[in-house]
Design a protein around this motif. Structure first.
Motif, mmCIF file in Angstrom:
data_model
loop_
_atom_site.group_PDB
_atom_site.id
_atom_site.type_symbol
_atom_site.label_atom_id
_atom_site.label_comp_id
_atom_site.label_asym_id
_atom_site.label_seq_id
_atom_site.Cartn_x
_atom_site.Cartn_y
_atom_site.Cartn_z
ATOM 1 N N ALA A 7 5.018 -5.108 -33.868
ATOM 2 C CA ALA A 7 3.657 -5.581 -34.964
ATOM 3 C C ALA A 7 4.067 -6.707 -35.545
ATOM 4 N N THR A 8 5.268 -7.477 -35.651
ATOM 5 C CA THR A 8 5.392 -8.628 -35.881
ATOM 6 C C THR A 8 5.145 -9.863 -34.807
ATOM 7 N N LYS A 10 3.023 -11.803 -31.463
ATOM 8 C CA LYS A 10 1.877 -12.240 -31.177
ATOM 9 C C LYS A 10 0.463 -11.295 -30.920
ATOM 10 N N ARG A 13 0.911 -7.974 -34.108
ATOM 11 C CA ARG A 13 0.562 -8.547 -35.423
ATOM 12 C C ARG A 13 -1.193 -8.467 -35.312
ATOM 13 N N ARG A 14 -1.745 -9.149 -34.192
ATOM 14 C CA ARG A 14 -3.127 -9.408 -34.290
ATOM 15 C C ARG A 14 -3.681 -8.160 -34.254
ATOM 16 N N VAL A 16 -2.847 -5.170 -35.318
ATOM 17 C CA VAL A 16 -2.636 -4.432 -36.686
ATOM 18 C C VAL A 16 -3.830 -5.076 -37.478
ATOM 19 N N GLU A 17 -3.827 -6.434 -37.510
ATOM 20 C CA GLU A 17 -4.995 -6.988 -38.579
ATOM 21 C C GLU A 17 -6.234 -6.306 -38.239
ATOM 22 N N VAL A 30 3.777 1.092 -38.459
ATOM 23 C CA VAL A 30 4.440 0.036 -37.495
ATOM 24 C C VAL A 30 5.689 0.277 -37.308
ATOM 25 N N VAL A 32 8.901 -1.582 -36.255
ATOM 26 C CA VAL A 32 9.692 -3.033 -35.855
ATOM 27 C C VAL A 32 11.098 -3.014 -36.081
ATOM 28 N N ARG A 37 10.368 -8.256 -42.073
ATOM 29 C CA ARG A 37 9.280 -9.056 -41.519
ATOM 30 C C ARG A 37 7.772 -8.688 -41.676
ATOM 31 N N ALA A 38 7.662 -7.461 -41.972
ATOM 32 C CA ALA A 38 6.578 -6.469 -42.156
ATOM 33 C C ALA A 38 6.086 -6.244 -43.635
ATOM 34 N N LEU A 41 2.816 -6.227 -44.843
ATOM 35 C CA LEU A 41 1.940 -5.072 -44.261
ATOM 36 C C LEU A 41 2.428 -3.704 -44.977
#
Length: 286
Positions: A7-8, A10, A13-14, A16-17, A30, A32, A37-38, A41
């Protein structure tokens, strides 16, 4: 609960958004490698747990309570890749996950010329063997890969690459939106999806024409023999396995493995996917 791995990265992450636009944050988790790095979130109410593909116990914990798991394919190749996917799939079974969605690729086949597609085919076999409901997202070839191949051409004006064939280049943002749509409508696809692709399949001759129009200066296309391309990659510091992997993309393209286009992606996102020119212009402007 929907849990997303990678989830961090390319695509993860997109996705999740896009999911956060469709489902409440407390219905989303998530997994990870580095939870720091999350943190953003977590601050928005997403469940963040540490999950390492080399530590199966951590994956069982991070997948706990998931009705659906999005398994984003690892950035590895060969047995190392498949072993990581096997660990995640086994952990999903132990955690009682209801459905596994996996980011596969168009052209996934045991006899593909491209190593990654052979890895995807083996992973799909593992999913099939679980007895769980599963979906393999047959994603189009990422446009980001083509843009990486064009980096030197931005300076030289010459797209000097091996002989290729048409490829249905497809953007990360569109694929993330489609993935979120599928996750939000559980059970839409059983097994492999149709190819999730952009509307056009382009070879690098066509890409040179698009780059010329987009940049307002000429781009040429030079065909480099396979062995010369490999030697150049090695000379620029690429390890031999990576040089061979890159070369196999062109071999698979010549074999017609990435030519198919399909309307399913457009149907999922409710519009035509971004064109190669749009994505190129956006990347080069940045």
């Amino acid at each position: 609960m929907i849990v997303v791995t990678g989830a961090t990265g390319k695509l993860g992450r997109r996705t999740v958004e896009r999911l956060l636009e469709r489902v409440p944050a407390d219905h989303l988790g998530v997994s990870v490698r580095d939870p720091r790095r999350a943190q953003d979130l977590a601050d928005r109410g997403v469940r963040v747990r540490q999950g390492d593909f080399d530590d199966p116990t951590s994956l069982v914990h991070s997948f706990e309570g998931a009705e659906q798991l999005l398994l984003v394919s690892l950035d590895r190749t060969g047995e190392e890749c498949v072993a990581g996917h096997r660990a995640a799939i086994d952990a999903a079974v132990k955690a009682g996950v209801g459905r596994i969605l996996y980011t596969s690729q168009m052209g996934a086949a045991h006899d593909s010329r491209f190593q990654a597609c052979r890895d995807h085919a083996r992973t799909e076999d593992l999913l099939r063997a679980t007895g769980l409901p599963w979906t393999a997202l047959r994603n189009g070839f990422y446009t980001a890969s083509a843009l990486l191949f064009l980096e030197s051409a931005r300076r030289t004006g010459d797209i000097a690459l091996p002989a290729d064939g048409p490829v249905a280049w497809t953007g990360h943002d569109d694929l993330a939106e489609a993935t979120a749509a599928i996750l939000a409508d559980e059970g839409r696809f059983e097994g492999p999806t149709p190819p999730l692709t952009g509307a056009a399949a382009l070879d690098f001759d066509a890409v040179a024409e698009i780059a010329t129009r987009a940049a307002g200066r000429p781009f040429t296309r030079t065909v480099v023999p396979d062995d010369a391309f490999r030697e150049q990659a090695l000379a620029h510091g690429a390890p031999a396995p990576i040089a061979d992997l890159m070369l196999s993309i062109f071999a698979a393209a010549r074999n017609g493995e990435f030519t198919t286009t399909d309307p399913t992606l457009a149907e999922l996102i409710g519009r035509e996917p971004a064109t190669f020119r749009t994505l190129l212009e956006h990347a080069w402007a940045a």
